[in-house]
Design a protein around this motif. Structure first.
Motif, short mmCIF file in Angstrom:
data_model
loop_
_atom_site.label_atom_id
_atom_site.label_comp_id
_atom_site.label_asym_id
_atom_site.label_seq_id
_atom_site.Cartn_x
_atom_site.Cartn_y
_atom_site.Cartn_z
N PRO A 1 2.72 20.19 7.25
CA PRO A 1 3.30 18.87 6.94
C PRO A 1 4.79 18.99 6.65
CG PRO A 1 1.78 19.56 5.20
CD PRO A 1 1.73 20.60 6.26
N GLU A 2 5.51 17.98 7.08
CA GLU A 2 6.97 18.02 6.93
C GLU A 2 7.38 17.33 5.63
OE1 GLU A 2 10.63 17.98 10.05
OE2 GLU A 2 8.90 16.75 10.48
N ASN A 3 6.81 17.80 4.53
CA ASN A 3 7.16 17.25 3.22
C ASN A 3 7.59 18.38 2.30
OD1 ASN A 3 4.73 18.49 2.82
ND2 ASN A 3 3.69 16.74 1.93
N GLY A 4 8.42 18.06 1.35
CA GLY A 4 8.84 19.06 0.38
C GLY A 4 9.79 20.09 0.96
N VAL A 5 9.96 21.15 0.21
CA VAL A 5 10.88 22.23 0.58
C VAL A 5 10.14 23.18 1.53
CG1 VAL A 5 12.23 24.16 -0.30
CG2 VAL A 5 12.09 22.04 -1.62
N PRO A 6 10.70 23.45 2.71
CA PRO A 6 10.02 24.35 3.65
C PRO A 6 10.06 25.80 3.18
CG PRO A 6 12.15 23.71 4.53
CD PRO A 6 11.95 22.93 3.26
N LEU A 7 9.09 26.56 3.66
CA LEU A 7 9.04 28.00 3.41
C LEU A 7 9.40 28.70 4.71
CD1 LEU A 7 8.26 30.48 1.65
CD2 LEU A 7 5.91 30.18 2.49
N VAL A 8 10.46 29.51 4.67
CA VAL A 8 10.92 30.25 5.84
C VAL A 8 10.42 31.68 5.71
CG1 VAL A 8 12.95 31.07 7.12
CG2 VAL A 8 12.92 28.76 6.14
N LEU A 9 9.84 32.20 6.80
CA LEU A 9 9.25 33.54 6.81
C LEU A 9 10.10 34.51 7.60
CD1 LEU A 9 5.53 32.58 7.68
CD2 LEU A 9 6.61 32.69 5.42
N LEU A 10 10.40 35.65 7.00
CA LEU A 10 11.14 36.74 7.65
C LEU A 10 10.25 37.98 7.65
CD1 LEU A 10 14.59 36.27 5.88
CD2 LEU A 10 13.94 35.46 8.14
N ARG B 1 23.15 36.80 7.91
CA ARG B 1 24.02 35.76 8.51
C ARG B 1 23.31 35.06 9.66
NH1 ARG B 1 27.83 39.73 7.42
NH2 ARG B 1 27.84 40.48 9.58
N ALA B 2 22.56 35.81 10.45
CA ALA B 2 21.80 35.20 11.55
C ALA B 2 20.74 34.25 11.01
CB ALA B 2 21.17 36.28 12.42
N ALA B 3 20.04 34.66 9.95
CA ALA B 3 19.03 33.79 9.34
C ALA B 3 19.68 32.55 8.74
CB ALA B 3 18.25 34.56 8.27
N GLU B 4 20.82 32.71 8.09
CA GLU B 4 21.54 31.57 7.52
C GLU B 4 21.99 30.61 8.61
OE1 GLU B 4 24.69 33.33 5.16
OE2 GLU B 4 23.23 34.54 4.08
N GLY B 5 22.46 31.14 9.75
CA GLY B 5 22.85 30.30 10.87
C GLY B 5 21.68 29.53 11.43
N PHE B 6 20.52 30.17 11.49
CA PHE B 6 19.30 29.52 11.96
C PHE B 6 18.94 28.35 11.05
CE2 PHE B 6 14.68 29.23 11.29
CZ PHE B 6 14.28 28.79 12.54
N VAL B 7 18.94 28.61 9.75
CA VAL B 7 18.59 27.56 8.78
C VAL B 7 19.57 26.39 8.89
CG1 VAL B 7 18.48 27.10 6.30
CG2 VAL B 7 17.39 29.14 7.24
N ALA B 8 20.84 26.69 9.05
CA ALA B 8 21.85 25.63 9.20
C ALA B 8 21.60 24.85 10.49
CB ALA B 8 23.25 26.23 9.20
N ALA B 9 21.27 25.53 11.57
CA ALA B 9 21.03 24.85 12.85
C ALA B 9 19.82 23.93 12.76
CB ALA B 9 20.84 25.88 13.97
N LEU B 10 18.83 24.29 11.94
CA LEU B 10 17.68 23.41 11.72
C LEU B 10 18.02 22.23 10.82
CD1 LEU B 10 14.53 25.68 11.19
CD2 LEU B 10 15.11 24.29 13.17
N GLY B 11 19.15 22.31 10.14
CA GLY B 11 19.55 21.23 9.25
C GLY B 11 18.92 21.31 7.87
N LEU B 12 18.41 22.48 7.50
CA LEU B 12 17.81 22.63 6.18
C LEU B 12 18.89 22.80 5.13
CD1 LEU B 12 14.92 25.14 7.00
CD2 LEU B 12 14.83 22.64 6.94
N THR B 13 18.74 22.12 4.01
CA THR B 13 19.70 22.24 2.92
C THR B 13 19.13 23.02 1.74
OG1 THR B 13 18.99 20.12 2.03
CG2 THR B 13 20.89 20.12 3.54
N GLN B 14 17.81 23.23 1.76
CA GLN B 14 17.16 24.02 0.73
C GLN B 14 15.87 24.59 1.31
OE1 GLN B 14 15.59 22.21 -2.95
NE2 GLN B 14 16.83 23.73 -4.03
N MET B 15 15.51 25.79 0.87
CA MET B 15 14.29 26.40 1.37
C MET B 15 13.74 27.36 0.33
SD MET B 15 15.68 29.29 3.99
CE MET B 15 17.11 30.27 3.55
N ASP B 16 12.45 27.65 0.47
CA ASP B 16 11.85 28.79 -0.18
C ASP B 16 11.86 29.87 0.90
OD1 ASP B 16 11.46 27.27 -2.43
OD2 ASP B 16 9.34 26.88 -2.04
N LEU B 17 11.99 31.11 0.50
CA LEU B 17 12.17 32.19 1.47
C LEU B 17 11.20 33.31 1.16
CD1 LEU B 17 13.95 33.04 3.87
CD2 LEU B 17 15.64 33.84 2.22
#
Length: 194
Positions: A35-44, A92-108
């Motif tokens: 679901p597209e609610n709340g803060v997303p969790l990004v997996l590395l 930096r690559a991960a940060e660029g990805f998050v920015a390209a998705l338009g995320l302003t906050q995430m859990d990681l």
């Protein structure tokens, strides 16, 4: 009645298609589900792993009530480009990805090498990372006494290691990791929510 062209968001790892996004000169492959609610969790993920290395049962459990985004960094899996040579460049690559998705906050969530990258992202962009989850990230066998508490934040208490001796040498053939072992760095930490 008009048909909607909006597809429902995938709710399982098996039904989530690989997507692509251009970040700088690279095209990164990722999956986005839940679901597209709340803060997303990004997996590395770990060294040499692709999106297909994540356990679907684990990701599906996470995606029951939150958005999950997992990616292949440059040069890994279906992503184009070269594998960055340092953890900082991977971050930096991960940060660029998050920015390209338009995320302003995430859990990681970072697993193994992904945890090293996640820590660097948290250090580089602390306002971007709400919570940090590290799995299998530190050197094996380190006792809990090597961890010290640092400044509490609004999202948790950061714990970072204090190793009096350098990490032991290994037979790792990944040149960037061998170079990183000779440079001062933050190798592992944990974040406990407040």
């Amino acid at each position: 009645m008009a048909e909607s062209n909006v597809r429902p968001r995938p709710t399982t790892w098996a039904t989530a298609p690989n997507r692509r996004i251009v970040v700088g000169s690279n095209t990164l492959v990722y999956r986005d589900l839940g679901p597209e609610n709340g803060v997303p969790l990004v997996l590395l993920t770990h060294l040499g792993a692709t999106l297909d290395e994540w356990d679907p049962r684990f990701v599906d459990a996470l995606a029951r009530d939150r958005r999950i985004v997992a990616l292949d960094l440059p040069g890994v899996g279906g992503s184009t480009g070269r594998v960055p040579g340092t953890v900082a460049a991977m971050a930096r690559a991960a940060e660029g990805f998050v920015a390209a998705l338009g995320l302003t906050q995430m859990d990681l969530l970072g697993f193994s090498l992904g945890g090293f990258v996640a820590q660097q992202v948290a250090l580089d962009a602390p306002g971007l990372v709400r919570r940090l989850v590290l799995a299998g990230t530190g050197p094996a066998g380190e006792p809990a006494s090597t961890v010290r508490r640092v400044e509490p934040t609004s999202t948790g208490t950061w714990l970072v290691p204090r190793w009096p001796a350098p990490m032991p040498r290994s037979s790792c053939s990944f040149p960037a990791l061998q170079r990183a072992r000779r440079q001062p760095r933050l190798t592992s930490c944990a974040c406990a929510s407040a």
